[in-house]
Every structure is written in C-alpha cells, then in structure tokens.
Design a protein around this motif. Structure first.
Motif, mmCIF file in Angstrom:
data_model
loop_
_atom_site.group_PDB
_atom_site.id
_atom_site.type_symbol
_atom_site.label_atom_id
_atom_site.label_comp_id
_atom_site.label_asym_id
_atom_site.label_seq_id
_atom_site.Cartn_x
_atom_site.Cartn_y
_atom_site.Cartn_z
ATOM 1 N N GLY A 15 3.388 -7.303 10.850
ATOM 2 C CA GLY A 15 2.067 -7.924 11.004
ATOM 3 C C GLY A 15 1.031 -7.490 9.982
ATOM 4 O O GLY A 15 1.219 -6.518 9.245
ATOM 5 N N TYR A 16 -0.099 -8.237 9.969
ATOM 6 C CA TYR A 16 -1.187 -7.978 9.014
ATOM 7 C C TYR A 16 -1.694 -6.551 9.144
ATOM 8 O O TYR A 16 -1.862 -5.840 8.177
ATOM 9 C CB TYR A 16 -2.317 -8.986 9.272
ATOM 10 N N ASN A 17 -1.943 -6.126 10.389
ATOM 11 C CA ASN A 17 -2.341 -4.738 10.631
ATOM 12 C C ASN A 17 -1.163 -3.934 11.162
ATOM 13 O O ASN A 17 -1.332 -2.990 11.918
ATOM 14 C CB ASN A 17 -3.487 -4.687 11.651
ATOM 15 N N GLY A 18 0.008 -4.352 10.770
ATOM 16 C CA GLY A 18 1.219 -3.809 11.384
ATOM 17 C C GLY A 18 1.641 -2.466 10.824
ATOM 18 O O GLY A 18 0.964 -1.865 9.985
ATOM 19 N N VAL A 19 2.786 -2.005 11.313
ATOM 20 C CA VAL A 19 3.305 -0.694 10.957
ATOM 21 C C VAL A 19 3.540 -0.573 9.457
ATOM 22 O O VAL A 19 3.100 0.390 8.811
ATOM 23 C CB VAL A 19 4.618 -0.436 11.724
ATOM 24 N N LEU A 20 4.189 -1.570 8.866
ATOM 25 C CA LEU A 20 4.560 -1.498 7.455
ATOM 26 C C LEU A 20 3.326 -1.498 6.565
ATOM 27 O O LEU A 20 3.169 -0.643 5.681
ATOM 28 C CB LEU A 20 5.469 -2.691 7.117
ATOM 29 N N ASN A 21 2.413 -2.461 6.820
ATOM 30 C CA ASN A 21 1.189 -2.544 6.025
ATOM 31 C C ASN A 21 0.346 -1.286 6.155
ATOM 32 O O ASN A 21 -0.140 -0.753 5.155
ATOM 33 C CB ASN A 21 0.370 -3.773 6.444
ATOM 34 N N PHE B 253 2.000 1.614 4.239
ATOM 35 C CA PHE B 253 1.847 1.525 2.788
ATOM 36 C C PHE B 253 0.414 1.802 2.361
ATOM 37 O O PHE B 253 0.171 2.424 1.330
ATOM 38 C CB PHE B 253 2.306 0.150 2.272
ATOM 39 N N GLU B 254 -0.545 1.332 3.161
ATOM 40 C CA GLU B 254 -1.946 1.602 2.829
ATOM 41 C C GLU B 254 -2.247 3.086 2.918
ATOM 42 O O GLU B 254 -2.975 3.643 2.105
ATOM 43 C CB GLU B 254 -2.863 0.811 3.778
ATOM 44 N N TRP B 255 -1.684 3.707 3.935
ATOM 45 C CA TRP B 255 -1.847 5.133 4.156
ATOM 46 C C TRP B 255 -1.306 5.916 2.949
ATOM 47 O O TRP B 255 -1.893 6.877 2.484
ATOM 48 C CB TRP B 255 -1.137 5.506 5.448
ATOM 49 N N LEU B 256 -0.140 5.442 2.455
ATOM 50 C CA LEU B 256 0.473 6.087 1.304
ATOM 51 C C LEU B 256 -0.278 5.758 0.019
ATOM 52 O O LEU B 256 -0.119 6.430 -0.992
ATOM 53 C CB LEU B 256 1.921 5.633 1.157
ATOM 54 N N GLY B 257 -1.084 4.691 0.068
ATOM 55 C CA GLY B 257 -1.811 4.284 -1.130
ATOM 56 C C GLY B 257 -1.025 3.391 -2.062
ATOM 57 O O GLY B 257 -1.392 3.189 -3.209
ATOM 58 N N VAL B 258 0.087 2.836 -1.580
ATOM 59 C CA VAL B 258 0.900 1.944 -2.415
ATOM 60 C C VAL B 258 0.204 0.593 -2.595
ATOM 61 O O VAL B 258 0.262 -0.013 -3.655
ATOM 62 C CB VAL B 258 2.303 1.731 -1.804
ATOM 63 N N ILE B 259 -0.454 0.127 -1.531
ATOM 64 C CA ILE B 259 -1.146 -1.157 -1.597
ATOM 65 C C ILE B 259 -2.591 -0.961 -1.149
ATOM 66 O O ILE B 259 -2.896 -0.025 -0.404
ATOM 67 C CB ILE B 259 -0.466 -2.227 -0.702
ATOM 68 N N THR B 260 -3.477 -1.853 -1.580
ATOM 69 C CA THR B 260 -4.862 -1.772 -1.119
ATOM 70 C C THR B 260 -5.171 -2.875 -0.123
ATOM 71 O O THR B 260 -5.990 -2.712 0.770
ATOM 72 C CB THR B 260 -5.842 -1.878 -2.306
ATOM 73 N N PRO C 145 -3.500 -5.631 2.732
ATOM 74 C CA PRO C 145 -2.279 -5.868 3.504
ATOM 75 C C PRO C 145 -1.469 -7.033 2.929
ATOM 76 O O PRO C 145 -2.047 -8.015 2.451
ATOM 77 C CB PRO C 145 -2.797 -6.216 4.896
ATOM 78 N N LEU C 146 -0.163 -6.900 2.960
ATOM 79 C CA LEU C 146 0.707 -7.982 2.490
ATOM 80 C C LEU C 146 0.799 -9.058 3.572
ATOM 81 O O LEU C 146 1.035 -8.747 4.729
ATOM 82 C CB LEU C 146 2.114 -7.441 2.185
ATOM 83 N N THR C 147 0.605 -10.320 3.187
ATOM 84 C CA THR C 147 0.591 -11.377 4.205
ATOM 85 C C THR C 147 1.890 -12.170 4.252
ATOM 86 O O THR C 147 2.123 -12.919 5.188
ATOM 87 C CB THR C 147 -0.556 -12.362 3.953
#
Lengths: 262, 285
Positions: free
Chosen positions: B127-133, B136-143, B145-147
């Motif tokens: 999901g948009y605010n899901g576990v994966l997104n 990754f945001e926490w890790l700083g890989v993405i800024t 969320p991937l849709t």
C-alpha cells in the motif's frame, strides 16, 4: 557439484524468506503500539489483543464458525468414510464414475460452488442461515475426507477383518473393535483438516451465510475500517497459532497412519 | 463374494454420499444452468428460454475483458508458481537428505494463516502508506511512496503466486521422489552432462507432478474473488468479482449464472486440453 549445491541452497532460503515474510508481519504488527501498520515500529503493546475481548460481533462470528466447522467436518468425515470404505473394499457397478462425481468439488472454483448453491436455495425459497453454510462446507470437505480415508483403509489388512468374522464376531463388532481403531489416525486427520478448511473458507460462507457472519466474513467486513487494522492483525496472529497447532496434530496422526502401513 | 453381493454392499455404503452429492452438486449445477437461460425482471424470473444472457456474457466488451484478464492472470500465476516451485522441490528431493519432511513442513507453515488474511497482508505490504513504502522511506531509499505497487494485475499475480506456491511444490516433490536414482547414475556414467540429464530424464519424469500442480493452481485462480478485490483495484478485477456483483448489487442472477457457466466451460476445456496434450507423460497413472 559442491558449489552449485550452495547456490541452490541460498535460492531456497531466499524463497523461504519470501514465503514467510507476510505471515511474520502478523505477530510483528499485532504487538506494535501504533494504529498504523508501517515502519519504524513504535513500541511493544498488547492493547490490540485486549480490544478483541470486547468485540461482541467477533465472539458471535467465532461461535458461528465453530458450529459450522464442527458440524460440517463431522458430516463430511462420515460421508468420506462411507465413500472410502466402498471404494477400497467392494467392486460394484458405476463405482468409478460415482466416486469421481463425489470428488468434483476438488476441481470446481469455490465461487461456482457458492453461486450454484445460492441459486438452488433461492429457487427453493429456503432461508439462508448457518445450516446452508454447513451443507456447502460439507460438500467442499467430503472429497478431502474421502482421499484421507481411502489411504487409511488402504493401510488396513483385510485378513484381520476376515479373521475376526471367522472367529464369530458380528460385522458390527468387527467394525468397532478391529476396523475403527485401525483407521482412527485417518479419522482424526480428516477431522482436523476439515476443521481447518471450514474455519478458513470465505467465499461459500459469504454467499450462503445470510445475516449471521462467520469468522472470515467478519474479518472481511473489518477490512473496510483502517482503525480496526491492528486488532485484525492480532486476531490473525491467534488464528495462525491455532492452525499451527491443528496442523502439527494432523502431521502427527498422518505419520502414525504411515507407521501402521509398515 | 458374488458380484451381486459386492454390488449391494458397495452401493449400501456409497448410497448416502452419492445422494448427498446429487442434491448438493448435480441439482445446483443443473439449476444454475437452467437459470442462465432465463431472464429476470426486477424480482420475478421469466422462464422462457433465451440466449440473451450468453450473448451478453460472450460478446459485451466488459465481460470479454474480464474473461481475458482472468485467463491471463491465472496462466501467468501458474507459470511463475511452477517456475519458483520446481527448484525448491528439486532441492528438497535431491539434497534434502534426512530432513526432507522438516523442509516440507517448513514450507507449508506460512500457509496455515487464513487465505483471506494472507491476501490482505499483501495490501498492507504494498500500500501507499504500507510496510514496503514506509520501510524504504525509513531507510532513505525513496522520498515519495511508490504507487505502482498496489492496485493492478501485477499485485494480483504476486499475491497469488505467493498464495499457491506450496500447492505446486508438494506434487512436484512427490513426482521427483519417484524418479529412480539409478537412471541418473546411468546417464552420468554414459557421459550425459547435467543440462542434458535435467531435460532428458528429470523433467520428463516429473511431468505428472507438474501437470498436477498446473491444474491445482490454474482452476482455483481463475475463479478467485478475494485477491483481485483486495489488491487488484479497478484495473485488476477478475470474472469472479463480476459474478458476485451481478448476483447482488446488479440483481441479475441469470447473467451471473451465464457468466458462471461460461467460466466453468473455459476452465473445463482448458484443463482437459492440457491433460490431453500431456497425455504421454501420464501413461502410467
């Protein structure tokens, strides 16, 4: 050879991680004290489990599911045992085609079973209630029971039965004293697996349940409320543990059945 | 025992289950088929035979799209599940040693969570605010969320491949176990390399398991309701969702019946054709 073996092993472990990842989220997030299911984790809490204690609709749904699972499993195991006994013991006219027919629900998509049963119940003007789900689940589980009981009866040595009859026992006594104990691991396996299937089945219950939700139908209705998410995860954790216990028991009795064989 | 006695005793046992199956399987399928030739005007059924529902089910673009998508998704799922399952089954069968039973048990454990919850977990993960997104945001890989993760056919395929994996691993494992290992030794001794060995011995002899796995996965996938509804979004809905809508909200049970009969025909024809095409591998079964 050694090297390819190692590569193979790492592929398998990677795949196992993929298989386990979603299920592992259940315990992780059901003990997390945040309302949102997201990283980073915020802290340990058991409130989501406590919340489940006060959900009356959940308790009703659970009770409905238990009634359905127990009734349909017992019915299906009786039917499956009859089919398996006929299949392994006697040669008769129309045997292959009638047994294949009884096994058909194995290869029908569940939605089709649901639609068919709903159509007939509506046409007959019958009310939808828990018993319509029991009938649907019995139909679904009977093939599984049949297959398990066929292997149980196959392991049974026919000469034991003949000896008992020759020594003057009635066929009822033979059934009770000889046959039943020897196929009991099969019976227990069939009851366990049927129970798990019925408890987990959603689509037939969704079509046939009327106003009384079963556990999966209840869970489905909770998906609409984001605030209910963490407690649904907690419920999932409990369900996972319960089915693990049931499946371990199933595995234990299946091995026992195999021991009889050797 | 005389044949007539066998007949009598056999049918005495089989009678009840057979009658049960007639009333709960044959009669409902017949009723549904009859219904698919009728029409419905609000709440009253008009019992004149018509092909109107089938005309709609087969020729309206919306239904054609749904049938095509359901087929495509099921075929893709079946293909990838078997592609992943084969190496696992192979590893367990050939390198599992004494711990084969433990490996198999490990593989089946995650699948005893309810199917419903497992599919729902994919929505939570993707999901948009899901576990994966969030991870990754926490890790700083993405800024942002991937849709593209959720609400499309790919999400449905991913969730279904995950959901059905053990059903492919188990039958393939069983057929690999049946392969006589001396055949492999013989081919080794005669100078076959492992590539040839795989395609000339292992794969053909494991085909019964593969065929079983294909049927076990393909048939339920094409009628799956939960997964497309949860992770498919509007672009990933399948035929089962339409059948349910026609039955309830759209209040057109005859059309739902025609769609069900059509799905059943498609599944049946494809399954039979598949078994027929692979009949040479099934000779001994």
């Amino acid at each position: 050879m050694k090297k390819s073996n190692k590569i193979f092993k790492s592929i398998v472990i990677l795949f196992l991680t993929f298989l386990y990842a979603p299920a592992l989220l259940l315990p992780i997030f059901s003990f997390n004290n945040s309302k949102v299911i997201a990283f980073p984790l915020t802290g340990f809490s058991t409130i989501w489990f406590e919340e489940l204690f006060y959900e009356n609709t959940l308790h009703n749904a659970l009770l409905n599911s238990l009634v359905i699972a127990i009734s349909s499993t017992i019915l299906a195991t009786i039917l499956g045992t009859l089919v398996a006994r006929a299949s392994t013991r006697y040669i008769f006219y129309g045997k292959k085609i009638s047994i294949t027919f009884i096994l058909v629900p194995l290869i029908l998509p569940e939605i089709i079973l649901g639609v068919c049963l709903l159509t007939v119940l509506i046409q007959l003007g019958l009310e939808l209630n828990l018993w319509s789900v029991v009938l649907g689940h019995t139909l679904l589980i009977t093939p599984f029971s049949t297959l398990i009981m066929v292997s149980a009866f196959n392991n049974l040595d026919i000469s034991l039965e003949e000896a008992s009859l020759d020594l003057g026992m009635s066929s009822l006594q033979t059934f009770r004293i000889i046959i039943l104990p020897m196929v009991s691991p099969g019976l227990i396996s069939s009851l366990l697996i049927g129970f798990v299937i019925s408890l987990d089945e959603f689509i037939i219950a969704f079509f046939l349940t009327g106003v009384e939700p079963t556990l999966p139908v209840y869970i489905w209705s909770q998906f609409r409320f984001p605030a209910k998410l963490p407690s649904t995860m907690a419920l999932g954790t409990i369900l996972l543990i319960v089915s693990l216990i049931l499946v371990s028991l199933f595995e234990y009795f299946r091995r026992k059945m195999e021991l009889y064989n050797n | 025992m005389y044949i007539s006695e066998q007949n009598k005793r056999g049918w005495r046992l089989l009678g009840v289950p057979f009658i049960f199956a007639i009333f709960l399987l044959a009669v409902p399928i017949a009723t549904m088929t009859a219904l698919s030739f009728w029409t419905q005007d609000y709440l009253t059924l008009i019992k004149t035979i018509t092909f109107e529902n089938y005309k709609q089910a087969w020729f309206q673009p919306v239904f054609q799209t749904l049938f095509a998508r359901s087929l495509l998704i099921s075929i893709t799922v079946t293909f990838f599940t078997i592609l992943f399952a084969f190496p696992i089954a192979y590893y367990i069968s050939f390198y599992g040693g004494k711990r084969k039973a433990l490996w198999l048990f490990l593989i089946t454990i995650p699948f005893w969570t309810s199917y419903l919850l497992r599919m729902f977990l994919w929505k939570v993960i993707l999901g948009y605010n899901g576990v994966l997104n969030s991870f990754f945001e926490w890790l700083g890989v993405i800024t942002e969320p991937l849709t593209f993760l959720l609400y499309n056919s790919n999400a449905v395929v991913l969730a279904l491949v995950h959901g059905w994996a053990p059903f492919a691993i188990l039958p393939i494992f069983v057929s690999l176990e049946k392969i006589d290992r001396s055949l492999l030794e013989a081919s080794n001794d005669l100078g076959d390399n492992s590539f040839n060995q795989f395609f000339r011995i292992i794969l053909p002899l494991s085909m019964p398991g593969v065929i079983g796995a294909v049927l076990i996965i393909f048939i339920p996938c094409i009628g799956d309701y939960i997964t497309p509804k949860l992770v498919g979004g509007p672009e990933g809905l399948m035929i089962a969702n339409m059948i349910q809508v026609q039955f309830s909200k759209a209040n057109n049970a005859p059309l739902a019946a025609a769609l069900s009969v059509t799905s059943l025909l498609i599944v049946g024809i494809i399954a039979l054709a598949f078994v027929f095409l692979n009949r040479k591998y099934l000779k001994n079964y």
